[in-house]
Design a protein around this motif. Structure first.
Motif, PDB file in Angstrom:
ATOM      1  N   GLU A  32       0.839  -1.208   0.000  1.00  0.00           N
ATOM      2  CA  GLU A  32       0.000   0.000   0.000  1.00  0.00           C
ATOM      3  C   GLU A  32       0.877   1.263   0.000  1.00  0.00           C
ATOM      4  O   GLU A  32       0.571   2.246  -0.674  1.00  0.00           O
ATOM      5  CB  GLU A  32      -0.939  -0.029   1.204  1.00  0.00           C
ATOM      6  CG  GLU A  32      -2.104   0.929   1.130  1.00  0.00           C
ATOM      7  CD  GLU A  32      -3.187   0.561   0.113  1.00  0.00           C
ATOM      8  OE1 GLU A  32      -3.001   0.877  -1.067  1.00  0.00           O
ATOM      9  OE2 GLU A  32      -4.217  -0.025   0.515  1.00  0.00           O
ATOM     10  N   LEU A  33       1.974   1.222   0.723  1.00  0.00           N
ATOM     11  CA  LEU A  33       2.871   2.381   0.747  1.00  0.00           C
ATOM     12  C   LEU A  33       3.468   2.635  -0.643  1.00  0.00           C
ATOM     13  O   LEU A  33       3.626   3.782  -1.056  1.00  0.00           O
ATOM     14  CB  LEU A  33       3.993   2.193   1.778  1.00  0.00           C
ATOM     15  CG  LEU A  33       3.532   2.095   3.247  1.00  0.00           C
ATOM     16  CD1 LEU A  33       4.720   1.939   4.187  1.00  0.00           C
ATOM     17  CD2 LEU A  33       2.692   3.304   3.648  1.00  0.00           C
ATOM     18  N   LYS A  34       3.754   1.557  -1.348  1.00  0.00           N
ATOM     19  CA  LYS A  34       4.250   1.701  -2.736  1.00  0.00           C
ATOM     20  C   LYS A  34       3.213   2.432  -3.583  1.00  0.00           C
ATOM     21  O   LYS A  34       3.556   3.297  -4.390  1.00  0.00           O
ATOM     22  CB  LYS A  34       4.518   0.324  -3.350  1.00  0.00           C
ATOM     23  CG  LYS A  34       5.880  -0.205  -3.016  1.00  0.00           C
ATOM     24  CD  LYS A  34       6.221  -1.392  -3.930  1.00  0.00           C
ATOM     25  CE  LYS A  34       7.494  -2.057  -3.443  1.00  0.00           C
ATOM     26  NZ  LYS A  34       7.431  -3.525  -3.529  1.00  0.00           N
ATOM     27  N   ASN A  35       1.933   2.054  -3.391  1.00  0.00           N
ATOM     28  CA  ASN A  35       0.866   2.728  -4.146  1.00  0.00           C
ATOM     29  C   ASN A  35       0.824   4.222  -3.804  1.00  0.00           C
ATOM     30  O   ASN A  35       0.641   5.060  -4.678  1.00  0.00           O
ATOM     31  CB  ASN A  35      -0.508   2.122  -3.831  1.00  0.00           C
ATOM     32  CG  ASN A  35      -0.591   0.659  -4.211  1.00  0.00           C
ATOM     33  OD1 ASN A  35       0.233   0.166  -4.982  1.00  0.00           O
ATOM     34  ND2 ASN A  35      -1.572  -0.047  -3.662  1.00  0.00           N
ATOM     35  N   PHE A  36       0.983   4.538  -2.508  1.00  0.00           N
ATOM     36  CA  PHE A  36       0.939   5.954  -2.104  1.00  0.00           C
ATOM     37  C   PHE A  36       2.054   6.740  -2.779  1.00  0.00           C
ATOM     38  O   PHE A  36       1.854   7.861  -3.232  1.00  0.00           O
ATOM     39  CB  PHE A  36       1.127   6.114  -0.590  1.00  0.00           C
ATOM     40  CG  PHE A  36       0.024   5.556   0.250  1.00  0.00           C
ATOM     41  CD1 PHE A  36      -1.228   5.317  -0.291  1.00  0.00           C
ATOM     42  CD2 PHE A  36       0.241   5.285   1.587  1.00  0.00           C
ATOM     43  CE1 PHE A  36      -2.251   4.804   0.494  1.00  0.00           C
ATOM     44  CE2 PHE A  36      -0.776   4.766   2.379  1.00  0.00           C
ATOM     45  CZ  PHE A  36      -2.013   4.527   1.829  1.00  0.00           C
ATOM     46  N   VAL A  37       3.237   6.144  -2.809  1.00  0.00           N
ATOM     47  CA  VAL A  37       4.384   6.854  -3.385  1.00  0.00           C
ATOM     48  C   VAL A  37       4.166   7.055  -4.887  1.00  0.00           C
ATOM     49  O   VAL A  37       4.440   8.132  -5.429  1.00  0.00           O
ATOM     50  CB  VAL A  37       5.708   6.105  -3.079  1.00  0.00           C
ATOM     51  CG1 VAL A  37       6.858   6.701  -3.863  1.00  0.00           C
ATOM     52  CG2 VAL A  37       6.010   6.170  -1.580  1.00  0.00           C
TER      53      VAL A  37
END
Ligand code: AMP
Ligand code: ZN
Ligand code: FE
Ligand code: FE
Length: 281
Positions: free
Chosen positions: A90-95
């Protein structure tokens, strides 16, 4: 009294002090523990943790997520597992989403003659590029006198270089933190400028999704608001947390451990957080 700071940003997101630099500052301030709560990344934790081990300072893994709920709400997560696969994905998606927003800001700045590329910004500032980094660029190019001026004139909502980011729903951010083994806490409730009734509504909504605490002490809260939030936390049976929201030079006037001088967070609040998580202090 032993004091702590549970809201800190590092160079892993948009702070100007490295994770190990935060540990040195915390030792200077005689803090008993710190939590690293970068936006959308857990990359700063391991460096801070290692530095903390050497310096004898307790470093807690954390995160701050921007969510969508009647405007925006920030959710803090404590004791998340930084290696949790769902969280990392999910953090990858945010970035990736930030990158899209940031490219737009860069393209507008370039049209106005500011000689930057997004690649240069990623090289210089790392994976998570935020508006404070754009503020730094604007100051360096003589378009603003300091970061606050840059926000007021160019980066705040409604300004020329403001573009929204896609944020996740409130429920999802809380779920994500819980799935990663963390304790979700509502960040700085008075920053959202709610009236009393909407504030209770926000707290109750967050609780229905599994929130376990309220950030009572924060530099954006007045002393009266901090006391009020502590009463609310007690009334709702929620944990109390607090911190400086330190970002280094990009947020002038905010000191680690004390914010603008009024934020003081007792070590006992951390012990309660640990009890909640089943950790022995
Ligand atoms: P972003 O997530 O990239 O949209 O940027 C949000 C960051 O900008 C947060 O760290 C805020 O603390 C910071 N920020 C928002 N408004 C201001 C302001 N007026 N002055 C300084 N920093 C700000
Ligand atoms: Zn920030
Ligand atoms: Fe925040
Ligand atoms: Fe923050």
């Amino acid at each position: 009294m032993k004091r702590i700071d549970l809201h800190i940003h590092t160079t892993a997101s948009d702070g100007t002090v490295s994770p190990s630099g935060i540990v040195s500052l915390a030792v200077q301030q005689h803090l008993a523990a710190v939590a690293i709560t970068d936006h959308d990344t857990v990359n700063g934790f391991s460096e801070a943790y290692e530095a903390g081990k050497k310096a004898g300072l307790e470093v807690i893994p954390g995160i701050e997520l921007s969510t969508r709920y009647k405007g925006h709400v920030h959710i803090l997560g404590y004791y998340i597992d930084p290696e949790n696969p769902e969280l990392i994905q999910e953090l990858k998606n945010f970035v990736a989403d930030r990158d899209i927003r940031n490219e737009k800001i860069v393209s507008f700045m370039r049209q106005d003659g500011i000689p930057i590329t997004y690649e240069q910004m990623k090289d210089r500032f790392g994976e998570v590029v935020g508006r404070p980094h754009f503020a730094e660029i604007l100051v360096e190019n003589g378009l603003a006198s300091d970061p606050t001026d840059a926000f007021n004139r160019y980066l705040n909502r409604g300004c020329e270089y403001y573009f929204p980011r896609t944020t996740i729903p409130l429920s999802r951010s809380i779920e994500l933190i819980i799935h990663a083994g963390g304790i979700p806490v509502i960040a700085h409730p008075f920053e959202y400028r709610y009236e009393e009734k909407s504030l209770s509504e926000l707290i109750e909504t967050c609780m229905s999704f599994g929130v376990r605490g309220i950030e009572c002490r924060h530099p954006s809260h007045s002393p009266g608001q901090m006391v009020y939030l502590e009463h609310l936390a007690e009334e709702y049976g929620l944990l109390k947390t607090g911190g400086s929201d330190f970002h280094g030079d990009v947020k002038p006037g905010i000191s680690l451990g004390s914010g603008r001088g009024l934020v003081s967070v007792p070590f006992q609040w951390l012990e309660k957080l640990k009890d909640e998580r089943g950790l022995k202090s």
